[in-house]
Design a protein around this motif. Structure first.
Motif, mmCIF file in Angstrom:
data_model
loop_
_atom_site.group_PDB
_atom_site.id
_atom_site.type_symbol
_atom_site.label_atom_id
_atom_site.label_comp_id
_atom_site.label_asym_id
_atom_site.label_seq_id
_atom_site.Cartn_x
_atom_site.Cartn_y
_atom_site.Cartn_z
ATOM 1 N N VAL A 184 0.847 -1.190 0.000
ATOM 2 C CA VAL A 184 0.000 0.000 0.000
ATOM 3 C C VAL A 184 0.885 1.242 0.000
ATOM 4 C CG1 VAL A 184 -1.693 1.316 1.304
ATOM 5 C CG2 VAL A 184 -1.870 -1.181 1.193
ATOM 6 N N PRO A 185 0.725 2.150 -0.971
ATOM 7 C CA PRO A 185 1.539 3.376 -0.989
ATOM 8 C C PRO A 185 1.227 4.276 0.212
ATOM 9 C CG PRO A 185 0.524 2.975 -3.132
ATOM 10 C CD PRO A 185 -0.132 2.039 -2.158
ATOM 11 N N ASP A 186 2.217 5.016 0.608
ATOM 12 C CA ASP A 186 2.061 5.954 1.716
ATOM 13 C C ASP A 186 1.642 7.318 1.168
ATOM 14 O OD1 ASP A 186 2.057 7.129 4.192
ATOM 15 O OD2 ASP A 186 4.238 7.436 4.261
ATOM 16 N N GLU A 187 0.481 7.342 0.548
ATOM 17 C CA GLU A 187 -0.052 8.574 -0.036
ATOM 18 C C GLU A 187 -1.542 8.384 -0.274
ATOM 19 O OE1 GLU A 187 0.775 8.321 -4.712
ATOM 20 O OE2 GLU A 187 2.577 7.959 -3.488
ATOM 21 N N PRO A 188 -2.309 9.445 -0.426
ATOM 22 C CA PRO A 188 -3.749 9.294 -0.649
ATOM 23 C C PRO A 188 -4.043 8.603 -1.974
ATOM 24 C CG PRO A 188 -3.203 11.535 0.034
ATOM 25 C CD PRO A 188 -1.906 10.856 -0.273
ATOM 26 N N PHE A 189 -5.156 7.878 -1.993
ATOM 27 C CA PHE A 189 -5.625 7.268 -3.241
ATOM 28 C C PHE A 189 -6.040 8.374 -4.203
ATOM 29 C CE2 PHE A 189 -8.546 5.048 -6.063
ATOM 30 C CZ PHE A 189 -7.940 3.805 -6.219
ATOM 31 N N PRO A 190 -5.732 8.246 -5.494
ATOM 32 C CA PRO A 190 -6.079 9.320 -6.451
ATOM 33 C C PRO A 190 -7.583 9.593 -6.482
ATOM 34 C CG PRO A 190 -4.612 7.705 -7.454
ATOM 35 C CD PRO A 190 -5.038 7.125 -6.147
ATOM 36 N N ARG A 191 -7.934 10.880 -6.500
ATOM 37 C CA ARG A 191 -9.332 11.297 -6.643
ATOM 38 C C ARG A 191 -9.380 12.310 -7.768
ATOM 39 N NH1 ARG A 191 -12.002 7.515 -3.632
ATOM 40 N NH2 ARG A 191 -11.229 7.435 -1.484
ATOM 41 N N THR A 192 -10.007 11.948 -8.869
ATOM 42 C CA THR A 192 -9.992 12.843 -10.021
ATOM 43 C C THR A 192 -11.158 12.550 -10.938
ATOM 44 O OG1 THR A 192 -8.573 13.676 -11.812
ATOM 45 C CG2 THR A 192 -8.496 11.307 -11.371
ATOM 46 N N ASN A 193 -11.193 13.276 -12.049
ATOM 47 C CA ASN A 193 -12.209 13.161 -13.100
ATOM 48 C C ASN A 193 -13.597 13.550 -12.607
ATOM 49 O OD1 ASN A 193 -13.006 12.843 -15.731
ATOM 50 N ND2 ASN A 193 -13.132 10.622 -15.665
ATOM 51 N N GLU A 194 -13.671 14.691 -11.944
ATOM 52 C CA GLU A 194 -14.968 15.287 -11.667
ATOM 53 C C GLU A 194 -15.608 15.692 -12.998
ATOM 54 O OE1 GLU A 194 -16.295 15.312 -8.734
ATOM 55 O OE2 GLU A 194 -14.512 14.504 -7.751
ATOM 56 N N ARG A 195 -16.873 16.073 -12.936
ATOM 57 C CA ARG A 195 -17.589 16.372 -14.182
ATOM 58 C C ARG A 195 -16.918 17.499 -14.970
ATOM 59 N NH1 ARG A 195 -23.801 15.804 -11.754
ATOM 60 N NH2 ARG A 195 -23.364 13.854 -10.676
ATOM 61 N N GLU A 196 -16.379 18.496 -14.255
ATOM 62 C CA GLU A 196 -15.723 19.602 -14.949
ATOM 63 C C GLU A 196 -14.493 19.109 -15.703
ATOM 64 O OE1 GLU A 196 -16.546 19.505 -11.777
ATOM 65 O OE2 GLU A 196 -18.181 20.973 -11.654
ATOM 66 N N GLU A 197 -13.761 18.164 -15.098
ATOM 67 C CA GLU A 197 -12.581 17.616 -15.756
ATOM 68 C C GLU A 197 -12.972 16.838 -17.015
ATOM 69 O OE1 GLU A 197 -9.597 15.687 -13.176
ATOM 70 O OE2 GLU A 197 -10.933 16.268 -11.528
ATOM 71 N N PHE A 198 -14.080 16.120 -16.934
ATOM 72 C CA PHE A 198 -14.561 15.368 -18.103
ATOM 73 C C PHE A 198 -14.759 16.306 -19.278
ATOM 74 C CE2 PHE A 198 -18.112 14.159 -20.795
ATOM 75 C CZ PHE A 198 -17.796 12.868 -21.163
ATOM 76 N N TRP A 199 -15.482 17.383 -19.081
ATOM 77 C CA TRP A 199 -15.769 18.299 -20.184
ATOM 78 C C TRP A 199 -14.516 19.022 -20.658
ATOM 79 C CZ3 TRP A 199 -19.683 17.360 -22.954
ATOM 80 C CH2 TRP A 199 -20.851 16.835 -22.406
ATOM 81 N N GLN A 200 -13.566 19.242 -19.743
ATOM 82 C CA GLN A 200 -12.322 19.878 -20.162
ATOM 83 C C GLN A 200 -11.528 18.955 -21.081
ATOM 84 O OE1 GLN A 200 -11.413 23.155 -19.495
ATOM 85 N NE2 GLN A 200 -10.012 22.611 -21.164
ATOM 86 N N ARG A 201 -11.537 17.642 -20.799
ATOM 87 C CA ARG A 201 -10.834 16.697 -21.669
ATOM 88 C C ARG A 201 -11.447 16.671 -23.075
ATOM 89 N NH1 ARG A 201 -10.489 13.566 -16.804
ATOM 90 N NH2 ARG A 201 -8.318 13.501 -16.125
ATOM 91 N N ILE A 202 -12.759 16.738 -23.132
ATOM 92 C CA ILE A 202 -13.418 16.760 -24.440
ATOM 93 C C ILE A 202 -13.059 18.053 -25.183
ATOM 94 C CG2 ILE A 202 -15.642 16.795 -25.625
ATOM 95 C CD1 ILE A 202 -14.866 14.082 -24.410
ATOM 96 N N ALA A 203 -13.082 19.176 -24.463
ATOM 97 C CA ALA A 203 -12.743 20.455 -25.091
ATOM 98 C C ALA A 203 -11.298 20.462 -25.576
ATOM 99 C CB ALA A 203 -12.970 21.595 -24.100
ATOM 100 N N ASP A 204 -10.404 19.856 -24.796
ATOM 101 C CA ASP A 204 -8.997 19.803 -25.190
ATOM 102 C C ASP A 204 -8.803 18.938 -26.434
ATOM 103 O OD1 ASP A 204 -8.365 21.406 -23.046
ATOM 104 O OD2 ASP A 204 -7.646 19.755 -21.785
ATOM 105 N N SER A 205 -9.659 17.936 -26.603
ATOM 106 C CA SER A 205 -9.529 17.032 -27.750
ATOM 107 C C SER A 205 -10.111 17.626 -29.024
ATOM 108 C CB SER A 205 -10.232 15.711 -27.468
ATOM 109 O OG SER A 205 -9.662 15.069 -26.351
#
Length: 215
Positions: A182-203
């Motif tokens: 187990v890594p000594d760091e928080p589990f990744p938390r990402t890809n909220e709805r705003e991030e989803f739309w930003q990825r589409i806009a970037d593409s």
């Protein structure tokens, strides 16, 4: 291919991608890989949806894979990679329906995209339909599709090769399943709805550029 995510998009698949890469099972294939090289990768997934997959080419250089379009092919991938382990990310059906409806569902049901992204959109609709998530489903239909997918994965993958996992559980169950510390760091938390739309806009600009180059 060591670890394959069987969870539908909007079940924490991007967080799982980052976690698998942190644990040494990367690079991890995700829909963003398709968006980054649509001209090359969309035809491969379109062919897979038509029953003509070339897994060796699709996953060349990757150690794991998650998200759609991968999640539509659990049965096929369980056969193609008999040593791979599977992680089925889940959440409450109600919360998944809400998240899906504000992101992927909205995109697939008519959000305007530039012409060079239309083949990607058609491929996306095909792989969602293969997962049982058909266009035009109402909230009850989506909840039923989500539950049916969960049961289909459990039927397709032997129990000893499958972890049913909520990303809010953090590192412990995932690391125990994969046999890593187990890594000594928080589990990744990402890809909220705003991030989803930003990825589409970037593409979208990249897609427009590809289209201009092809012309």
């Amino acid at each position: 291919m060591q670890v394959i995510g069987a969870g539908l998009g909007r079940t924490g698949t991007y967080s799982l991608k980052l976690a698998l890469e942190r644990l040494g099972f990367g690079p991890c294939y995700h829909m963003e890989e398709v968006l980054a090289r649509m001209d090359e990768r969309v035809p491969l997934w379109t062919a897979a949806a038509q029953g003509r997959p070339d897994w060796a080419t699709i996953f060349r250089g990757y150690g794991s894979a998650v998200d759609w379009p991968v999640a539509a092919f659990t049965r096929e991938l369980a056969e193609a990679y008999p040593a791979a382990r599977f992680v089925l990310t889940v959440r409450s059906p109600e919360s998944w329906v809400a998240s899906f409806g504000e992101t992927i569902g909205k995109l697939m049901d008519g959000t305007p995209l530039p012409p060079p992204m239309q083949d990607w959109l058609a491929m996306g609709r095909a792989v969602l339909a293969k997962s049982g998530v058909h266009a035009g489903l109402d909230r009850e239909g989506l909840r039923a599709a989500f539950a049916a997918h969960t049961e289909a994965v459990k039927a397709a993958v032997p129990a000893e090769r499958l972890l049913v996992f909520e990303v809010r559980e953090g590192w412990a169950p995932l690391c125990a399943f994969l046999g890593v510390p187990v890594p000594d760091e928080p589990f990744p938390r990402t890809n909220e709805r705003e991030e989803f739309w930003q990825r589409i806009a970037d593409s979208a600009p990249a897609a427009a550029t590809e289209g201009a180059g092809a012309a």
